[in-house]
Design an enzyme around this catalytic site. Sequence first.
Site, PDB file in Angstrom:
ATOM      1  N   ASP A  12      -8.285   4.749  -8.525  1.00 35.50           N
ATOM      2  CA  ASP A  12      -7.082   4.650  -7.695  1.00 35.50           C
ATOM      3  C   ASP A  12      -7.155   5.731  -6.621  1.00 35.50           C
ATOM      4  O   ASP A  12      -7.173   6.918  -6.932  1.00 35.50           O
ATOM      5  CB  ASP A  12      -5.832   4.848  -8.566  1.00 35.50           C
ATOM      6  N   MET A  13      -7.199   5.317  -5.366  1.00 37.52           N
ATOM      7  CA  MET A  13      -7.381   6.259  -4.260  1.00 37.52           C
ATOM      8  C   MET A  13      -6.107   7.026  -3.898  1.00 37.52           C
ATOM      9  O   MET A  13      -6.099   7.803  -2.954  1.00 37.52           O
ATOM     10  CB  MET A  13      -7.938   5.528  -3.038  1.00 37.52           C
ATOM     11  N   TYR A  25       1.436   2.782   7.870  1.00 35.25           N
ATOM     12  CA  TYR A  25       0.114   2.166   8.022  1.00 35.25           C
ATOM     13  C   TYR A  25      -0.481   2.537   9.373  1.00 35.25           C
ATOM     14  O   TYR A  25      -1.627   2.986   9.477  1.00 35.25           O
ATOM     15  CB  TYR A  25       0.239   0.643   7.888  1.00 35.25           C
ATOM     16  N   CYS A  26       0.323   2.346  10.428  1.00 37.39           N
ATOM     17  CA  CYS A  26      -0.122   2.636  11.786  1.00 37.39           C
ATOM     18  C   CYS A  26      -0.520   4.107  11.917  1.00 37.39           C
ATOM     19  O   CYS A  26      -1.567   4.432  12.481  1.00 37.39           O
ATOM     20  CB  CYS A  26       1.008   2.277  12.744  1.00 37.39           C
ATOM     21  N   LYS A  76      -3.889   4.783  10.297  1.00 41.02           N
ATOM     22  CA  LYS A  76      -5.033   4.280  11.068  1.00 41.02           C
ATOM     23  C   LYS A  76      -5.293   5.153  12.299  1.00 41.02           C
ATOM     24  O   LYS A  76      -6.444   5.428  12.635  1.00 41.02           O
ATOM     25  CB  LYS A  76      -4.801   2.816  11.477  1.00 41.02           C
ATOM     26  N   GLY A 114      -8.604  -7.014  14.417  1.00 41.05           N
ATOM     27  CA  GLY A 114      -7.361  -7.726  14.706  1.00 41.05           C
ATOM     28  C   GLY A 114      -6.855  -8.368  13.422  1.00 41.05           C
ATOM     29  O   GLY A 114      -7.141  -7.889  12.320  1.00 41.05           O
ATOM     30  N   ASP A 169      -7.886 -13.237   8.177  1.00 41.30           N
ATOM     31  CA  ASP A 169      -7.242 -14.152   7.220  1.00 41.30           C
ATOM     32  C   ASP A 169      -7.411 -13.797   5.738  1.00 41.30           C
ATOM     33  O   ASP A 169      -7.676 -14.676   4.913  1.00 41.30           O
ATOM     34  CB  ASP A 169      -7.732 -15.587   7.473  1.00 41.30           C
TER      35      ASP A 169
HETATM   36  N1  LIG Z   1      -6.459  -8.324   7.142  1.00 42.72           N
HETATM   37  C1  LIG Z   1      -6.100  -7.895   8.340  1.00 42.72           C
HETATM   38  O1  LIG Z   1      -5.427  -8.610   9.108  1.00 42.72           O
HETATM   39  C2  LIG Z   1      -6.524  -6.547   8.827  1.00 42.72           C
HETATM   40  C3  LIG Z   1      -6.281  -6.204  10.166  1.00 42.72           C
HETATM   41  C4  LIG Z   1      -6.688  -4.954  10.636  1.00 42.72           C
HETATM   42  C5  LIG Z   1      -7.322  -4.077   9.773  1.00 42.72           C
HETATM   43  N2  LIG Z   1      -7.539  -4.413   8.473  1.00 42.72           N
HETATM   44  C6  LIG Z   1      -8.170  -3.443   7.594  1.00 42.72           C
HETATM   45  O2  LIG Z   1      -9.197  -4.047   6.826  1.00 42.72           O
HETATM   46  C7  LIG Z   1      -9.302  -3.377   5.578  1.00 42.72           C
HETATM   47  C8  LIG Z   1      -9.241  -4.392   4.439  1.00 42.72           C
HETATM   48  O3  LIG Z   1      -8.065  -5.150   4.557  1.00 42.72           O
HETATM   49  P1  LIG Z   1      -7.827  -6.465   3.683  1.00 42.72           P
HETATM   50  O4  LIG Z   1      -6.956  -7.360   4.472  1.00 42.72           O
HETATM   51  O5  LIG Z   1      -9.143  -6.958   3.182  1.00 42.72           O
HETATM   52  O6  LIG Z   1      -6.962  -5.842   2.492  1.00 42.72           O
HETATM   53  P2  LIG Z   1      -6.801  -6.370   0.967  1.00 42.72           P
HETATM   54  O7  LIG Z   1      -7.304  -7.764   0.843  1.00 42.72           O
HETATM   55  O8  LIG Z   1      -5.404  -6.074   0.595  1.00 42.72           O
HETATM   56  O9  LIG Z   1      -7.779  -5.422   0.171  1.00 42.72           O
HETATM   57  C9  LIG Z   1      -7.451  -4.090  -0.036  1.00 42.72           C
HETATM   58  C10 LIG Z   1      -8.433  -3.494  -1.011  1.00 42.72           C
HETATM   59  O10 LIG Z   1      -8.052  -2.146  -1.281  1.00 42.72           O
HETATM   60  C11 LIG Z   1      -7.897  -1.956  -2.681  1.00 42.72           C
HETATM   61  N3  LIG Z   1      -6.846  -0.977  -2.938  1.00 42.72           N
HETATM   62  C12 LIG Z   1      -5.525  -1.079  -2.656  1.00 42.72           C
HETATM   63  N4  LIG Z   1      -4.854   0.004  -3.068  1.00 42.72           N
HETATM   64  C13 LIG Z   1      -5.775   0.810  -3.637  1.00 42.72           C
HETATM   65  C14 LIG Z   1      -5.717   2.083  -4.278  1.00 42.72           C
HETATM   66  N5  LIG Z   1      -4.549   2.742  -4.418  1.00 42.72           N
HETATM   67  N6  LIG Z   1      -6.861   2.628  -4.743  1.00 42.72           N
HETATM   68  C15 LIG Z   1      -8.031   1.976  -4.611  1.00 42.72           C
HETATM   69  N7  LIG Z   1      -8.160   0.776  -4.033  1.00 42.72           N
HETATM   70  C16 LIG Z   1      -7.054   0.208  -3.544  1.00 42.72           C
HETATM   71  C17 LIG Z   1      -7.564  -3.337  -3.241  1.00 42.72           C
HETATM   72  O11 LIG Z   1      -8.018  -3.492  -4.564  1.00 42.72           O
HETATM   73  P3  LIG Z   1      -7.141  -3.222  -5.885  1.00 42.72           P
HETATM   74  O12 LIG Z   1      -5.813  -3.860  -5.656  1.00 42.72           O
HETATM   75  O13 LIG Z   1      -7.968  -3.855  -6.944  1.00 42.72           O
HETATM   76  O14 LIG Z   1      -7.068  -1.734  -6.013  1.00 42.72           O
HETATM   77  C18 LIG Z   1      -8.429  -4.223  -2.349  1.00 42.72           C
HETATM   78  O15 LIG Z   1      -9.737  -4.298  -2.829  1.00 42.72           O
HETATM   79  C19 LIG Z   1      -8.171  -2.364   5.540  1.00 42.72           C
HETATM   80  O16 LIG Z   1      -8.633  -1.088   5.907  1.00 42.72           O
HETATM   81  C20 LIG Z   1      -7.204  -2.884   6.576  1.00 42.72           C
HETATM   82  O17 LIG Z   1      -6.396  -1.880   7.127  1.00 42.72           O
HETATM   83  C21 LIG Z   1      -7.143  -5.631   7.984  1.00 42.72           C
END
Ligand SMILES: NC(=O)c1ccc[n+]([C@@H]2O[C@H](COP(=O)([O-])OP(=O)(O)OC[C@H]3O[C@@H](n4cnc5c(N)ncnc54)[C@H](OP(=O)(O)O)[C@@H]3O)[C@@H](O)[C@H]2O)c1
Length: 290
Positions: free
Chosen positions: A90-91, A182-183, A186, A215, A218
């Site tokens: 857990d981060m 969040y913003c 980042k 951006g 999905d």
């Molecule tokens: N999807 C978008 O539209 C989008 C847009 C811009 C940037 N991003 C960036 O892309 C990256 C991935 O996004 P995503 O959409 O793939 O997110 P996601 O599907 O929600 O995945 C998040 C990951 O982080 C893990 N996580 C969450 N809380 C945690 C904690 N406390 N400790 C350790 N692990 C944790 C989750 O796993 P567990 O729940 O198993 O811990 C999961 O593997 C992020 O940095 C996000 O900011 C995404």
Amino acid sequence: MAAIRVLLSLFVGLSAYYFYSQETLSADIVRGKRVLVTGSSTGIGEQIAYEFARMGAHLLLTARRDQQLKEVAQKCLELGASSARHVVADMNNLVSAQNVIEEARNKLGGLDYLVLNHVGGSGLFGAFRGDMAEVTRTMTVNFLSYVQLTLSAMTMLKESQGSIIVISSMSGRIAAPFNLPYCASKFALEGFYSSLRRELHLQQTNLSITVAVLGYIDTDSALKIVGDKIIMKASPKEECAREVVRAGVLRHREVIYPYWSIKPFLLLKEWMPTLLERFLDKYFILENIL
Ligand SMILES: NC(=O)c1ccc[n+]([C@@H]2O[C@H](COP(=O)([O-])OP(=O)(O)OC[C@H]3O[C@@H](n4cnc5c(N)ncnc54)[C@H](OP(=O)(O)O)[C@@H]3O)[C@@H](O)[C@H]2O)c1
Ligand SMILES: *[C@@H]1O[C@H](CO)[C@@H](O)[C@H](O)[C@H]1NC(C)=O
């Protein structure tokens, strides 16, 4: 004058894009390399793990959910990974971040790629209500743990002349309402890692840092959080992961995906911020948010 500058930067942007898209990526660069991907139990992190797996890397996956990580690791092996392990952490706890790097040292004997991707948060999307605990938690998970992982892995990364890939967002470059913590996290990442890149360069340390400016993608969680709140088409997570890994392996300073939806905003930001804001405001479906 302004018009000339716009045209000139468009030209430079186009040429850079053309140049980058011509460079090809050979799996040989990655085969046998040791890769840690955080937040790889689902979403973009999962897809990034698969990309490295296809090129024959040794993978270490981490997130909080054991069963999901097991399944992703299994699929990595099927796709061609040289090995695939996972460690639950857990981060929100910085000691756990140190332990994950210890695991990389013990099990992989070093590290070539550190992919910082995990993101935590309330999953809420709405007006900021001044929840200080939420700000602290978000900054810890999304920013401080990244810094801790980086510091703990620095010796190994210097040894391997490795790479750090940091997943950021358009919300790390342009102000975005309704998810302030969040913003902020980042923007913090952008400041820390672009400054670190300069320091390493000036110390002639051969360690690349690639910042991915993403951006709307999905993933299940993104669709769930903002699906009915913004008018925007989500781009595929598979292609996103491919572009991110490619840029990281080629040691580019940044990758913007999807390029044409984001780059114009980044250019507008400095020149015509009010116009940009007026434009971006139209993406929000306020009756579903406020
Ligand atoms: N999807 C978008 O539209 C989008 C847009 C811009 C940037 N991003 C960036 O892309 C990256 C991935 O996004 P995503 O959409 O793939 O997110 P996601 O599907 O929600 O995945 C998040 C990951 O982080 C893990 N996580 C969450 N809380 C945690 C904690 N406390 N400790 C350790 N692990 C944790 C989750 O796993 P567990 O729940 O198993 O811990 C999961 O593997 C992020 O940095 C996000 O900011 C995404
Ligand atoms: C930096 O490291 C990369 C990857 O290890 C290597 O390909 C490159 O030649 C190195 N560059 C220098 C200047 O040592």
